[in-house]
Design a protein around this motif. Structure first.
Motif, PDB file in Angstrom:
ATOM      1  N   PHE A 197      50.465  64.341  28.152  1.00 27.20           N
ATOM      2  CA  PHE A 197      51.564  64.591  27.541  1.00 27.20           C
ATOM      3  C   PHE A 197      51.407  63.673  26.122  1.00 27.20           C
ATOM      4  O   PHE A 197      50.495  63.001  25.852  1.00 27.20           O
ATOM      5  N   TYR A 232      54.405  61.586  23.792  1.00 26.46           N
ATOM      6  CA  TYR A 232      55.620  60.840  23.822  1.00 26.46           C
ATOM      7  C   TYR A 232      55.590  60.379  22.312  1.00 26.46           C
ATOM      8  O   TYR A 232      55.028  60.101  21.697  1.00 26.46           O
ATOM      9  N   PHE A 277      52.586  58.483  21.345  1.00 24.98           N
ATOM     10  CA  PHE A 277      51.371  58.124  22.740  1.00 24.98           C
ATOM     11  C   PHE A 277      50.881  59.441  23.234  1.00 24.98           C
ATOM     12  O   PHE A 277      51.753  60.307  23.539  1.00 24.98           O
ATOM     13  N   VAL A 308      49.570  57.473  35.625  1.00 26.48           N
ATOM     14  CA  VAL A 308      49.505  57.744  34.154  1.00 26.48           C
ATOM     15  C   VAL A 308      48.978  56.723  33.316  1.00 26.48           C
ATOM     16  O   VAL A 308      48.961  55.613  33.499  1.00 26.48           O
ATOM     17  N   PHE A 323      48.175  55.639  29.542  1.00 29.06           N
ATOM     18  CA  PHE A 323      48.845  55.813  28.024  1.00 29.06           C
ATOM     19  C   PHE A 323      47.663  55.634  27.016  1.00 29.06           C
ATOM     20  O   PHE A 323      46.914  54.225  27.351  1.00 29.06           O
ATOM     21  N   GLY A 324      47.790  56.072  25.973  1.00 28.72           N
ATOM     22  CA  GLY A 324      46.631  55.570  24.843  1.00 28.72           C
ATOM     23  C   GLY A 324      47.383  54.567  24.070  1.00 28.72           C
ATOM     24  O   GLY A 324      48.620  54.167  24.457  1.00 28.72           O
ATOM     25  N   ILE A 325      46.690  53.868  23.061  1.00 28.45           N
ATOM     26  CA  ILE A 325      47.352  52.656  22.555  1.00 28.45           C
ATOM     27  C   ILE A 325      48.209  53.074  21.405  1.00 28.45           C
ATOM     28  O   ILE A 325      48.908  52.008  20.901  1.00 28.45           O
ATOM     29  N   GLY A 326      48.520  54.225  21.010  1.00 34.24           N
ATOM     30  CA  GLY A 326      49.362  54.731  20.160  1.00 34.24           C
ATOM     31  C   GLY A 326      48.947  54.948  18.609  1.00 34.24           C
ATOM     32  O   GLY A 326      48.076  54.315  18.386  1.00 34.24           O
ATOM     33  N   TYR A 349      56.717  48.743  32.537  1.00 31.92           N
ATOM     34  CA  TYR A 349      55.798  48.707  31.500  1.00 31.92           C
ATOM     35  C   TYR A 349      55.801  47.434  30.611  1.00 31.92           C
ATOM     36  O   TYR A 349      57.037  47.272  30.240  1.00 31.92           O
ATOM     37  N   GLY A 395      49.200  47.406  19.491  1.00 31.59           N
ATOM     38  CA  GLY A 395      47.964  47.848  19.563  1.00 31.59           C
ATOM     39  C   GLY A 395      47.357  47.821  20.849  1.00 31.59           C
ATOM     40  O   GLY A 395      46.161  48.244  21.003  1.00 31.59           O
ATOM     41  N   GLN A 396      48.305  47.719  22.038  1.00 30.77           N
ATOM     42  CA  GLN A 396      47.730  47.917  23.334  1.00 30.77           C
ATOM     43  C   GLN A 396      48.280  49.023  24.099  1.00 30.77           C
ATOM     44  O   GLN A 396      47.964  49.167  25.425  1.00 30.77           O
ATOM     45  N   GLY A 397      49.195  49.891  23.523  1.00 37.62           N
ATOM     46  CA  GLY A 397      49.793  50.780  24.446  1.00 37.62           C
ATOM     47  C   GLY A 397      50.687  50.252  25.513  1.00 37.62           C
ATOM     48  O   GLY A 397      51.258  49.090  25.380  1.00 37.62           O
ATOM     49  N   LEU A 398      51.075  51.179  26.533  1.00 39.52           N
ATOM     50  CA  LEU A 398      51.688  50.749  27.756  1.00 39.52           C
ATOM     51  C   LEU A 398      50.740  50.420  28.768  1.00 39.52           C
ATOM     52  O   LEU A 398      50.020  51.025  28.919  1.00 39.52           O
ATOM     53  N   GLN A 419      57.870  61.187  32.788  1.00 40.30           N
ATOM     54  CA  GLN A 419      58.660  59.951  32.912  1.00 40.30           C
ATOM     55  C   GLN A 419      59.737  59.603  31.778  1.00 40.30           C
ATOM     56  O   GLN A 419      59.442  60.141  30.729  1.00 40.30           O
TER      57      GLN A 419
END
Lengths: 116, 115
Positions: free
Chosen positions: A34, A36, A90, A104, A106-109, B35, B40-43, B104
């Motif tokens: 995904f 986002y 993300f 799920v 997620f990456g750090i963005g 969440y 810098g750490q995402g979710l 989601q």
């Protein structure tokens, strides 16, 4: 266990230039992937997702991503950046961790800045 | 319109105080999530629930508690045991939480600050 790596926490592009946001994943089972987008002080909204139907996935706002199994990548692209694309993006990988549960990660963005 | 609402938008916590963040959805989804987002750490997943009256710890549940008394509601309490609560908290839902291809859907978030 699965993981996601987003290369580049900040990316800057000029308005009208190509946008390329990189995402590599690791998964021991076939993943779903995904992208986002998050605008400042808002929640995340889905841009696009890969569910094995087609390797090239088109999303909203002109974005697309290509699933490359051999490279374990799912990079996000847009041919021409617009000022409204400035946001944080993300990448996420989703697998069945066990029967009946979606896990799920997620990456750090990556924060995208668009320069006029 | 269907969606997820979170309140308040901003919340201030004093030392030793418990605070509760609200999350409501009208999407008729079975699964709900909390969440925590830090720069810098995402979710990172705090808690999730796939059915009423049942919930499971996520990756960073210490210092947090939840309840799921109604399908539509999944409130999160940040307890005094959470020593670093300053963050952006996101609530999400999905149809069942059981299929890996499910999207989601996220609420607008609550920003928690410590006084």
């Amino acid at each position: 266990a699965q993981s996601v790596t987003q290369l580049g926490s900040h990316v800057s592009v000029s308005e009208g230039a190509l946008v390329l946001l990189r995402c590599n994943y690791s998964s021991s089972v076939p993943p779903y992937l995904f992208w986002y987008v998050q605008y400042p002080n808002q929640g995340l909204q889905l841009l696009l997702k890969y569910t094995s139907a087609a390797t090239l996935v088109k999303g909203i706002n002109g974005f697309e991503a290509e699933f490359k199994k051999s490279e374990t990548s799912f990079h996000l692209t847009k041919p021409s950046a617009h000022m409204s694309d400035a946001a944080e993006y993300f990448c996420a990988v989703s697998v069945s961790q066990r029967v009946g549960y979606q896990k799920v990660t997620f990456g750090i963005g990556t924060k995208l800045q668009v320069i006029p | 319109d269907g969606g997820i609402t979170q309140s308040p938008k901003y919340l201030f916590r004093k030392e030793g105080q418990n605070v509760t963040l609200s999350c409501e959805q009208n999407l008729n989804h079975d699964a709900m999530y909390w969440y925590r987002q830090d720069p810098g750490q995402g979710l990172r997943l705090i808690y999730y629930s796939q059915i009423v009256n049942d919930f499971q710890k996520g990756d960073i549940a210490e210092g947090y508690s939840v309840s799921r008394e109604k399908k539509e509601s999944f409130p999160l309490t940040v307890t005094s045991a959470q020593k670093n609560p300053t963050a952006f908290y996101l609530c999400a839902s999905s149809p069942s939480g059981r299929a890996p291809q499910e999207t989601q859907y996220f609420g607008p978030g609550t920003r928690l600050l410590v006084l």
